[in-house]
Design an enzyme around this catalytic site. Sequence first.
Site, PDB file in Angstrom:
ATOM      1  N   ASP A 189     -52.921  -6.754 -22.905  1.00 53.57           N
ATOM      2  CA  ASP A 189     -52.174  -7.375 -21.818  1.00 53.57           C
ATOM      3  C   ASP A 189     -53.093  -8.451 -21.241  1.00 53.57           C
ATOM      4  O   ASP A 189     -54.134  -8.131 -20.654  1.00 53.57           O
ATOM      5  CB  ASP A 189     -51.829  -6.322 -20.759  1.00 53.57           C
ATOM      6  CG  ASP A 189     -51.079  -6.892 -19.569  1.00 53.57           C
ATOM      7  OD1 ASP A 189     -51.052  -8.135 -19.412  1.00 53.57           O
ATOM      8  OD2 ASP A 189     -50.528  -6.104 -18.773  1.00 53.57           O
ATOM      9  N   TYR A 198     -42.052 -22.338 -14.378  1.00 53.53           N
ATOM     10  CA  TYR A 198     -42.563 -22.489 -15.741  1.00 53.53           C
ATOM     11  C   TYR A 198     -43.230 -23.851 -15.927  1.00 53.53           C
ATOM     12  O   TYR A 198     -44.351 -23.945 -16.435  1.00 53.53           O
ATOM     13  CB  TYR A 198     -41.420 -22.318 -16.735  1.00 53.53           C
ATOM     14  CG  TYR A 198     -41.822 -22.449 -18.188  1.00 53.53           C
ATOM     15  CD1 TYR A 198     -42.482 -21.405 -18.828  1.00 53.53           C
ATOM     16  CD2 TYR A 198     -41.527 -23.594 -18.926  1.00 53.53           C
ATOM     17  CE1 TYR A 198     -42.846 -21.503 -20.169  1.00 53.53           C
ATOM     18  CE2 TYR A 198     -41.885 -23.698 -20.264  1.00 53.53           C
ATOM     19  CZ  TYR A 198     -42.543 -22.652 -20.870  1.00 53.53           C
ATOM     20  OH  TYR A 198     -42.909 -22.759 -22.185  1.00 53.53           O
TER      21      TYR A 198
END
Length: 279
Positions: A74, A166
């Site tokens: 992760d 984003y």
Amino acid sequence: MYAFAIQTAHNRNATMTKTVLITGAGSGLGAAFARLYASQGCQVIVADVNATRADETRASILAQGGHATAFEIDITREVDWENLRLALAEQGIVVDLLINNAGVASGGPTLAADMDEWQWMLDVNLLGLVRGCRCFVPDMLTRGQGQIINIASFAGLAGAPGLGSYGVAKAAVVAFSESLRAELASQGVRVSVACPAFFKTRLLDSFRGTPRMLKTAAKLMDEASQTADDIASAIQRAAAKDEFLIIPTAVERRRWWWKRHFPDLYFTQMKKLIARRTG
């Protein structure tokens, strides 16, 4: 908690040109990078948050006679990065090329995103690769050689409406890469940043944002003529020539040229795009 699950296929040997660590390599562009570099004789470290997908990429490389290692990571957890670094060090493996590819997607009006989305987007798309660089670049500097390819997006250059958190996060990746390039150039570590546009990938699996933008992004992906393999090959060729800002698709290169040379005209087109979306 993400398990420390490394599976080694082959150790580094004299026939390999380098070791390449790729995040998000369980699918999409990351898997395309993994297959490409393995086909060139590199030892590939397949890192992904999904252990099953990572091992699938590893298995596909082994089936073609390549060299690969799978690791579940992760990228928002510093302990995962450190565990990976220590595992590789114990095997005497050094990372020659770090490709920070893992990322997540969002879309919608910039101020419509809540703070959870902003924090998620920045933690994964920006700070994830910052963590990777902080973990592996020091060894590159000690050896006086190495290369980093950070995967941003044309969204980070376009300044287009509807890209929300984003676009901002990917613009930060470009800025981070530019600073890093200047700081490391004299120490033998090369830096590139790639800004691809839409192509078929699993990026929308994690999408957060408005249904309208999700539908638009999915349509653009479906209509894209380039595959993940095409994009990976274009980025690899450009990075091998030490290009810094890599825009692998011709349409986006033209758009970037227009934005730089005719910014007012470009902005007029952005306003028209807003009008069409809200009209």
